[in-house]
Scaffold this motif. Structure first.
Motif, PDB file in Angstrom:
ATOM      1  N   ILE A   5       0.817  -1.113   0.119  1.00  0.00           N
ATOM      2  CA  ILE A   5       0.006   0.097  -0.001  1.00  0.00           C
ATOM      3  C   ILE A   5       0.878   1.211   0.088  1.00  0.00           C
ATOM      4  O   ILE A   5       1.732   1.257   0.968  1.00  0.00           O
ATOM      5  CB  ILE A   5      -0.995   0.054   1.351  1.00  0.00           C
ATOM      6  N   LEU A  21      -9.538 -10.090  -3.514  1.00  0.00           N
ATOM      7  CA  LEU A  21      -8.804  -8.696  -3.820  1.00  0.00           C
ATOM      8  C   LEU A  21      -9.097  -8.229  -5.158  1.00  0.00           C
ATOM      9  O   LEU A  21      -9.282  -7.414  -5.622  1.00  0.00           O
ATOM     10  CB  LEU A  21      -7.454  -8.784  -3.652  1.00  0.00           C
ATOM     11  N   ASN A  22      -8.953  -9.431  -6.215  1.00  0.00           N
ATOM     12  CA  ASN A  22      -9.063  -8.965  -7.640  1.00  0.00           C
ATOM     13  C   ASN A  22     -10.528  -8.532  -7.989  1.00  0.00           C
ATOM     14  O   ASN A  22     -10.627  -7.757  -8.798  1.00  0.00           O
ATOM     15  CB  ASN A  22      -8.692 -10.477  -8.325  1.00  0.00           C
ATOM     16  N   ASP A  25     -10.600  -5.060  -6.928  1.00  0.00           N
ATOM     17  CA  ASP A  25      -9.700  -4.254  -7.913  1.00  0.00           C
ATOM     18  C   ASP A  25     -10.381  -4.230  -9.279  1.00  0.00           C
ATOM     19  O   ASP A  25     -10.484  -2.986  -9.937  1.00  0.00           O
ATOM     20  CB  ASP A  25      -8.472  -5.307  -8.130  1.00  0.00           C
ATOM     21  N   LEU A  28     -12.513  -1.223  -8.922  1.00  0.00           N
ATOM     22  CA  LEU A  28     -11.910  -0.117  -8.571  1.00  0.00           C
ATOM     23  C   LEU A  28     -11.595   0.489 -10.270  1.00  0.00           C
ATOM     24  O   LEU A  28     -11.597   1.526 -10.432  1.00  0.00           O
ATOM     25  CB  LEU A  28     -10.406  -0.340  -7.981  1.00  0.00           C
ATOM     26  N   GLU A  29     -11.275  -0.624 -10.925  1.00  0.00           N
ATOM     27  CA  GLU A  29     -10.794  -0.271 -12.321  1.00  0.00           C
ATOM     28  C   GLU A  29     -12.070   0.424 -13.093  1.00  0.00           C
ATOM     29  O   GLU A  29     -11.930   1.076 -13.861  1.00  0.00           O
ATOM     30  CB  GLU A  29     -10.125  -1.437 -13.217  1.00  0.00           C
ATOM     31  N   VAL A  32     -12.572   3.633 -12.324  1.00  0.00           N
ATOM     32  CA  VAL A  32     -11.470   4.553 -12.895  1.00  0.00           C
ATOM     33  C   VAL A  32     -11.975   4.928 -14.454  1.00  0.00           C
ATOM     34  O   VAL A  32     -11.909   6.116 -14.915  1.00  0.00           O
ATOM     35  CB  VAL A  32     -10.204   3.917 -12.712  1.00  0.00           C
ATOM     36  N   LEU A  47     -10.895  -2.084  -0.541  1.00  0.00           N
ATOM     37  CA  LEU A  47      -9.692  -2.980  -0.941  1.00  0.00           C
ATOM     38  C   LEU A  47      -8.655  -2.678   0.293  1.00  0.00           C
ATOM     39  O   LEU A  47      -7.960  -3.684   0.547  1.00  0.00           O
ATOM     40  CB  LEU A  47      -9.215  -2.361  -2.127  1.00  0.00           C
ATOM     41  N   LEU A  68       1.345  -6.952  -6.162  1.00  0.00           N
ATOM     42  CA  LEU A  68       0.216  -6.039  -6.248  1.00  0.00           C
ATOM     43  C   LEU A  68       0.664  -4.432  -5.398  1.00  0.00           C
ATOM     44  O   LEU A  68       1.099  -4.663  -4.464  1.00  0.00           O
ATOM     45  CB  LEU A  68      -1.050  -6.422  -5.825  1.00  0.00           C
ATOM     46  N   ILE A  69       0.380  -3.431  -6.058  1.00  0.00           N
ATOM     47  CA  ILE A  69       0.394  -2.247  -5.449  1.00  0.00           C
ATOM     48  C   ILE A  69      -0.687  -1.467  -5.335  1.00  0.00           C
ATOM     49  O   ILE A  69      -1.255  -1.292  -6.560  1.00  0.00           O
ATOM     50  CB  ILE A  69       1.647  -1.328  -6.285  1.00  0.00           C
TER      51      ILE A  69
ATOM     52  N   VAL B   3      -6.204  -2.783 -11.565  1.00  0.00           N
ATOM     53  CA  VAL B   3      -5.445  -1.614 -11.353  1.00  0.00           C
ATOM     54  C   VAL B   3      -4.100  -1.868 -10.712  1.00  0.00           C
ATOM     55  O   VAL B   3      -2.977  -1.395 -10.820  1.00  0.00           O
ATOM     56  CB  VAL B   3      -5.998  -0.447 -10.283  1.00  0.00           C
ATOM     57  N   MET B   4      -4.131  -2.659  -9.429  1.00  0.00           N
ATOM     58  CA  MET B   4      -3.220  -3.086  -8.538  1.00  0.00           C
ATOM     59  C   MET B   4      -2.044  -3.659  -9.250  1.00  0.00           C
ATOM     60  O   MET B   4      -0.856  -3.254  -8.984  1.00  0.00           O
ATOM     61  CB  MET B   4      -3.479  -4.064  -7.324  1.00  0.00           C
TER      62      MET B   4
END
Lengths: 92, 315
Positions: A5, A21-22, A25, A28-29, A32, A47, A68-69, B3-4
């Motif tokens: 993070i 998490l995926n 994610d 999240l995508e 965006v 997340l 992952l970041i 994204v990650m």
């Protein structure tokens, strides 16, 4: 699996959590892509909460890149967009 | 791809590009280490900068708080003198100072959080840099061309991600500090303009008007005191009725009270009551001074006691 993070450091997360998490994610995508700031904030918060809950902090003297970041908590959507471009926020 | 994952790939791409620039892998290690040390210095300087900025805000918050308190006092004083208009003006300015203060408080908290984050980031980076140095020495000592590249790449990508992260953290802290400084500068200007009434600086209009009113009431009080002295100074009245001076004083007080001034009555009532009781008790010894000296109060003190109301009242 190691997750970073930004601004907080790295966490070791069980691979079993990765699917969860995926999914988050993907939300999240989508947010965006649509430019939906509210959905973005919700997805990011969930997340980060998931990583905090399921992960254990990695000792700082371990030199491992992360798989992952994650953006930091108060990132704006604009900041994340810049993160995704090569020329963006990450210093060379 | 989410994204990650994409963010992590961007980080890796940066690390790889940096690696590709180096011809000798060992050069990469030393070069990278130099950059790590530079970054450590930078992040520590960042912490110091944020702390300096935070202290400046702290100072400004204290100033604003003093101002708000002063205006509150002025409002109370104005109100006690029946000057609602002045009180309202003082309270309006106080509200303005208070709203600046509230804003600063929020930003102060942000700055404090930023300072903490950066401190932790610098500790994390320090640990990684130490680990890198150890790894670097090991690789150099057991250097064989075949495996070196892989191990160097591992070490390098392990730390370059941290460096990227810390670099961004420094940038964020710098941005916040710059915002804060702009804000602090604006408040300084506002204070200098007198819009918030300058503490300890030139005397402001509210204060000078209060002072003027206070001076007027001082004159009234002095007048009342002199009047009291004149009546108290008549010895016949003292002997005839000890209640008379008190009555006069009360009259003087009520004339002050009618002007809306509440202060002196409590002050002057104190001195008068005890000051006039000794003469009553002392009347007997005064009359039979020669015969019964030991029984009486110290006679020599009596004139002094009688004088005291004047001194005491003046305070």
């Amino acid at each position: 699996m190691i997750v970073r993070i930004l601004g907080e450091g790295q966490f070791k997360v069980d691979d079993a959590v990765a699917a969860e998490l995926n999914q988050l994610d993907t939300d999240l995508e989508t947010a965006v892509e649509r430019g939906d700031e509210a959905a973005f904030a919700t997805a990011l918060t969930r997340l980060l909460a998931q990583v905090h809950a399921q992960g254990t902090p990695l000792p700082p003297d371990i030199l491992e890149p992360s798989e992952l970041i994650l953006p930091h908590e108060d990132s704006s959507m604009d900041e994340v967009r810049k993160l995704l471009t090569d020329e963006g926020l990450i210093p060379g | 791809m989410g994204v990650m994952k994409r963010v992590s790939l961007v980080f890796k791409a940066k690390a790889n590009r940096a690696l590709d620039k180096m011809e000798d892998p060992r050069e990469t290690l030393d070069y990278s280490y130099q950059r790590q040390l530079e970054l450590l210095t930078k992040v520590r300087r960042g912490v110091a900068d944020v702390a300096t900025s935070r202290k400046r805000v702290e100072l400004q918050m204290n100033q604003l708080q003093q101002q708000a308190n002063k205006l509150q006092d002025q409002a109370r004083k104005a109100l006690s003198m029946g000057r609602d208009d002045l009180a309202r003006e003082a309270l309006t300015r106080k509200a303005s100072a208070q709203s600046q203060l509230d804003e600063l408080q929020t930003q102060y908290a942000q700055l404090q959080a930023e300072e903490e984050k950066l401190t932790v980031a610098s500790q994390r980076l320090q640990a990684k840099v130490d680990a890198f140095r150890t790894r670097k020495e090991t690789i150099k000592a057991t250097y064989t061309a075949a495996e070196a590249q892989t191990r160097i790449n591992e070490a390098f990508s392990g730390i370059s991600e941290e460096m990227g992260d810390v670099g961004m953290a420094i940038q964020r802290a710098e941005d916040k500090t710059a915002q804060m400084q702009a804000r602090a500068g604006a408040i300084d200007e506002l204070m200098a303009s007198g819009a918030l009434d300058d503490v300890g600086g030139r005397r402001d209009d509210i204060q000078s008007e209060l002072d003027m009113m206070s001076a007027n009431s001082d004159v009234e009080r002095e007048l009342a005191r002199l009047r009291g002295e004149l009546t108290a100074g008549a010895p016949k009245q003292l002997e005839g009725s000890s209640g008379a001076p008190n009555g006069d004083a009360a009259a003087a007080q009520s004339s002050q009270a009618s002007q809306g001034y509440q202060g002196p009555p409590q002050q002057s009532e104190g001195p008068y009551a005890p000051q006039y009781s000794p003469p009553q008790q002392g009347q007997q010894p005064q009359q039979s001074q020669q015969q019964a000296q030991p029984a009486g109060l110290p006679v020599a003190d009596l004139p002094g006691l009688a004088d005291e109301p004047q001194d005491g009242d003046g305070s």
